[in-house]
Enzyme design. Structure first.
Site, mmCIF file in Angstrom:
data_model
loop_
_atom_site.group_PDB
_atom_site.id
_atom_site.type_symbol
_atom_site.label_atom_id
_atom_site.label_comp_id
_atom_site.label_asym_id
_atom_site.label_seq_id
_atom_site.Cartn_x
_atom_site.Cartn_y
_atom_site.Cartn_z
ATOM 1 N N GLY A 69 64.491 41.472 7.405
ATOM 2 C CA GLY A 69 65.518 42.996 7.199
ATOM 3 C C GLY A 69 66.849 43.136 7.600
ATOM 4 O O GLY A 69 67.002 43.417 7.385
ATOM 5 N N LYS A 87 55.525 47.143 2.784
ATOM 6 C CA LYS A 87 56.105 47.352 4.357
ATOM 7 C C LYS A 87 55.775 48.984 3.457
ATOM 8 O O LYS A 87 55.292 50.173 2.877
ATOM 9 C CB LYS A 87 57.386 47.606 4.707
ATOM 10 C CG LYS A 87 57.478 46.165 4.895
ATOM 11 C CD LYS A 87 58.699 45.871 5.457
ATOM 12 C CE LYS A 87 58.897 44.506 5.968
ATOM 13 N NZ LYS A 87 60.046 43.924 6.764
ATOM 14 N N GLU A 147 56.163 44.173 13.301
ATOM 15 C CA GLU A 147 56.682 45.242 13.125
ATOM 16 C C GLU A 147 55.431 45.727 13.424
ATOM 17 O O GLU A 147 55.531 47.028 14.480
ATOM 18 C CB GLU A 147 56.769 46.056 11.254
ATOM 19 C CG GLU A 147 58.737 45.360 11.459
ATOM 20 C CD GLU A 147 58.598 44.926 10.010
ATOM 21 O OE1 GLU A 147 58.467 45.609 8.472
ATOM 22 O OE2 GLU A 147 59.750 44.982 9.427
ATOM 23 N N ASN A 172 55.314 41.873 0.383
ATOM 24 C CA ASN A 172 54.687 43.145 1.823
ATOM 25 C C ASN A 172 55.743 44.136 1.881
ATOM 26 O O ASN A 172 56.950 43.971 1.344
ATOM 27 C CB ASN A 172 55.423 42.561 2.772
ATOM 28 C CG ASN A 172 55.157 43.716 4.486
ATOM 29 O OD1 ASN A 172 54.685 44.049 4.197
ATOM 30 N ND2 ASN A 172 55.749 42.832 5.400
ATOM 31 N N HIS A 190 51.803 41.438 11.470
ATOM 32 C CA HIS A 190 53.396 41.297 11.308
ATOM 33 C C HIS A 190 54.133 41.764 12.774
ATOM 34 O O HIS A 190 53.712 42.828 13.622
ATOM 35 C CB HIS A 190 53.270 42.630 10.339
ATOM 36 C CG HIS A 190 55.037 42.282 9.874
ATOM 37 N ND1 HIS A 190 55.812 42.907 10.142
ATOM 38 C CD2 HIS A 190 55.034 41.686 9.107
ATOM 39 C CE1 HIS A 190 57.144 42.535 9.593
ATOM 40 N NE2 HIS A 190 56.514 41.806 8.445
ATOM 41 N N GLU A 226 57.385 33.476 10.769
ATOM 42 C CA GLU A 226 58.641 35.030 10.470
ATOM 43 C C GLU A 226 59.447 34.955 11.827
ATOM 44 O O GLU A 226 58.823 35.649 12.671
ATOM 45 C CB GLU A 226 57.963 36.277 10.235
ATOM 46 C CG GLU A 226 56.979 36.111 8.605
ATOM 47 C CD GLU A 226 56.672 37.602 7.704
ATOM 48 O OE1 GLU A 226 57.696 37.659 6.814
ATOM 49 O OE2 GLU A 226 56.429 38.517 8.667
ATOM 50 N N SER A 229 63.955 37.941 5.265
ATOM 51 C CA SER A 229 64.581 37.399 4.150
ATOM 52 C C SER A 229 65.058 37.001 3.334
ATOM 53 O O SER A 229 66.209 35.916 2.747
ATOM 54 C CB SER A 229 66.369 37.290 5.069
ATOM 55 O OG SER A 229 66.733 38.942 6.148
HETATM 56 P P1 PGA Z 1 62.855 41.088 4.483
HETATM 57 O O1 PGA Z 1 60.691 41.060 5.771
HETATM 58 O O2 PGA Z 1 61.995 39.934 3.279
HETATM 59 O O3 PGA Z 1 62.289 41.751 4.388
HETATM 60 O O4 PGA Z 1 63.375 40.079 5.814
HETATM 61 C C1 PGA Z 1 60.029 40.482 5.373
HETATM 62 C C2 PGA Z 1 58.581 40.677 6.098
HETATM 63 O O5 PGA Z 1 58.609 41.373 6.935
HETATM 64 O O6 PGA Z 1 57.766 40.384 5.975
#
Ligand code: PGA
Length: 249
Positions: free
Chosen positions: A173, A11, A97, A9, A95, A167, A212
């Protein structure tokens, strides 16, 4: 045997030149195997580039969101059908976000999910609790509610052929990964919930973990009974990291 996935992903990251370097590195090393799939969910303007560079390779591609509408006066949106026109395989919906920063409610996520399915794409449905919700003991009720919103709207059968992604928001993140046991517990809960609706859908449903994931923790996460791969944010932008995570699948 359930299908297993490592999906990147990106982003809001990338650029034509950097994408080409990254995708060239990935396609040189990722080899298809039945039941094991690798993909990248890129910013929508790069779908054409992904198609041009990845067609005929082992890597699938897709978007990180879609409109909840099919067509019409919705400035700024792009539809699942448009994503599919670029040969895409995946579309992420729900997601955290999108939920927290762009106001996607459970009902909106259910509409988007339906659009993705109707376009013939594989939905990657994200669910996850915040730190406050976890600390309040609400993890199961939150992820259960998020999943149930889709099933209530469209029926349990729409989960077949989909990928569910757990998640935890507090792990995205932040560098703070759920322990394999913490993740496994929620994955098992989710599978049990689906089994209560339909045993065979539950057995087949790939549930991937995100938050992460890096090369240093991927193998121990992927070794858990109900963890069928990963949704990878930050580490999907670094070829060597992403390839190591793929190798751990
Ligand atoms: P990350 O993000 O691996 O940077 O923690 C995962 C995601 O948001 O899909």
């Amino acid at each position: 045997m359930r299908n297993r996935f490592v999906i990147g992903n990106w982003k809001l990251n990338g650029g034509l030149a950097a994408n080409a370097v990254l995708l060239d590195a990935l396609k040189a090393k990722v080899l298809a195997a039945p039941g094991r799939y690798c993909g990248v969910c890129v910013p929508a303007p790069y779908l054409a580039q992904a198609q041009a560079l990845l067609a005929g390779t082992s890597l699938g591609w897709g978007s990180q969101d879609v409109s909840r509408f099919e067509t019409g006066a919705y400035t700024g949106d792009f539809s699942a059908g448009m994503v599919a026109e670029f040969g895409s395989k995946y579309a992420i919906v729900g997601h955290s976000e999108r939920r927290s920063l762009f106001g996607d409610t459970d009902a909106v996520v259910a509409q988007k999910y339906d659009q993705v399915r109707k376009a013939g794409l594989t939905p990657v449905l994200c669910v996850g609790e915040t730190l406050a919700e976890r600390e309040a003991g609400e993890t199961e009720s939150v992820v259960g509610r998020q999943l149930k919103a889709v099933v209530d709207a469209h029926g349990v059968a729409v989960l077949s052929g989909a990928v569910l992604a757990y998640e935890p928001v507090w792990a995205i993140g932040t560098g703070k990964t759920a322990t394999p046991e913490q993740a496994q517990q929620v994955h098992a809960y989710l599978r049990g919930l689906v089994a209560g609706w339909d045993q065979s859908v539950a057995k087949q449903l790939p549930i991937v973990y995100g938050g992460s994931v890096k090369k240093s923790n991927a193998a121990e996460l992927f070794a858990m009974a109900d963890i069928d791969g990963g949704l990878i944010g930050g580490a999907s932008l670094v070829a060597e990291e992403f390839l190591a995570i793929w190798a751990a699948l």
